[in-house]
Enzyme design. Sequence first.
Site, short mmCIF file in Angstrom:
data_model
loop_
_atom_site.label_atom_id
_atom_site.label_comp_id
_atom_site.label_asym_id
_atom_site.label_seq_id
_atom_site.Cartn_x
_atom_site.Cartn_y
_atom_site.Cartn_z
N ASP A 35 42.00 -35.13 -41.58
CA ASP A 35 42.06 -33.76 -42.08
C ASP A 35 43.35 -33.07 -41.68
OD1 ASP A 35 39.67 -33.53 -43.33
OD2 ASP A 35 38.60 -32.65 -41.65
N LYS A 57 45.44 -32.38 -47.35
CA LYS A 57 46.55 -31.76 -48.06
C LYS A 57 46.03 -31.08 -49.32
CE LYS A 57 50.70 -33.89 -47.61
NZ LYS A 57 51.45 -35.13 -47.86
N MET A 171 37.64 -19.71 -38.95
CA MET A 171 38.15 -19.44 -40.31
C MET A 171 38.09 -17.94 -40.62
SD MET A 171 36.05 -22.56 -42.11
CE MET A 171 34.55 -22.19 -41.20
N1 SAH Z 1 35.29 -28.73 -36.62
C1 SAH Z 1 36.26 -27.78 -36.12
C2 SAH Z 1 36.30 -26.52 -36.95
C3 SAH Z 1 36.77 -26.74 -38.38
S1 SAH Z 1 36.82 -25.24 -39.29
C4 SAH Z 1 35.95 -27.47 -34.64
O1 SAH Z 1 34.90 -27.86 -34.14
O2 SAH Z 1 36.80 -26.86 -34.00
C5 SAH Z 1 38.53 -24.81 -39.12
C6 SAH Z 1 38.69 -23.61 -38.22
O3 SAH Z 1 38.59 -24.02 -36.85
C7 SAH Z 1 40.02 -22.93 -38.30
O4 SAH Z 1 40.09 -22.06 -39.41
C8 SAH Z 1 40.04 -22.18 -37.01
O5 SAH Z 1 39.21 -21.05 -37.09
C9 SAH Z 1 39.38 -23.16 -36.07
N2 SAH Z 1 40.34 -23.96 -35.30
C10 SAH Z 1 40.46 -25.30 -35.31
N3 SAH Z 1 41.41 -25.70 -34.43
C11 SAH Z 1 41.89 -24.57 -33.85
C12 SAH Z 1 42.87 -24.32 -32.85
N4 SAH Z 1 43.56 -25.31 -32.28
N5 SAH Z 1 43.10 -23.04 -32.50
C13 SAH Z 1 42.42 -22.04 -33.07
N6 SAH Z 1 41.47 -22.22 -34.01
C14 SAH Z 1 41.21 -23.47 -34.40
#
Ligand code: SAH
Length: 263
Positions: A35, A57, A171
């Site tokens: 992803d 992408k 998000m």
């Molecule tokens: N499965 C992922 C979440 C996917 S949804 C998890 O458990 O973290 C995607 C969202 O995750 C982004 O829009 C943001 O809100 C958050 N996110 C993922 N990585 C991040 C990071 N390094 N810093 C801040 N927010 C992050």
Amino acid sequence: MTGRVALIGCGPGDPELLTIKARRLIGEADVVVYDRLVGAPILDLVPAGIARIDVGKAAGRHVRPQAEINDLLVRLAVKGRFVARLKGGDPFVFGRGGEEAEALARHGIAVEIVPGITAAAGCAAALGMPLTHRDLASSVRFVTGHRRDDGELDLDWDGLADPDTTLVFYMGLANLPEIALRLMVAGLPGSTPAAVIVAGTTPDQRVCAGPRAELPARAIRARLEPPALVVVGRVVACASLVETPTSAVEERTDEPSSIALPR
Ligand code: SAH
């Protein structure tokens, strides 16, 4: 023989936050499907010569539909491959891992789920900010800040506006003004500490903090870009607990409320 798929949580960005199991399976896979949130330091762990397929992408202006990703995983596994499906954070926290696991199970393909450090946990650690705290928050809620269509953010705002709960919106950056407004209408004090954490645990980490009522304007001025978490709750006041050698803290002169914290 039919292959198998591992849905692997890769954490919030820092490759050292991978589990040992994730690391091992990345090394054993025949093909890697990843992803947008899986960064270069993690892809660097994929052995040379192993195919890597980027399904994050945006194709044109549309992100690849989930059904297409499910089909791809099924097709690769049916050919007998061991597929490492890399996902940001944890596969079962806003990761659509449930949908992929279901699709694979429907085709009789063995699936292994490898948990990862979800963004909330990674960002909290990076900021030295607990998500729960005996005196400040008796619960934490992971909430989607993304609307499905163009409609309203259809959430139980009255239930969310609880000063004793830490709210973590995934998000949610684009909808931050609406989130702040809805929480206000539901009665959450404007003084409640809040923060946006961008790219937490990576070298690009940025933090923009302020009271709930002021955060949207500050975030707009700081021109923050996703991926970002919005955290609202009393625990955010603990964020300064993180050990930051003062020389490494970069105060932005144009926007004093936005600070790039070191990793
Ligand atoms: N499965 C992922 C979440 C996917 S949804 C998890 O458990 O973290 C995607 C969202 O995750 C982004 O829009 C943001 O809100 C958050 N996110 C993922 N990585 C991040 C990071 N390094 N810093 C801040 N927010 C992050």
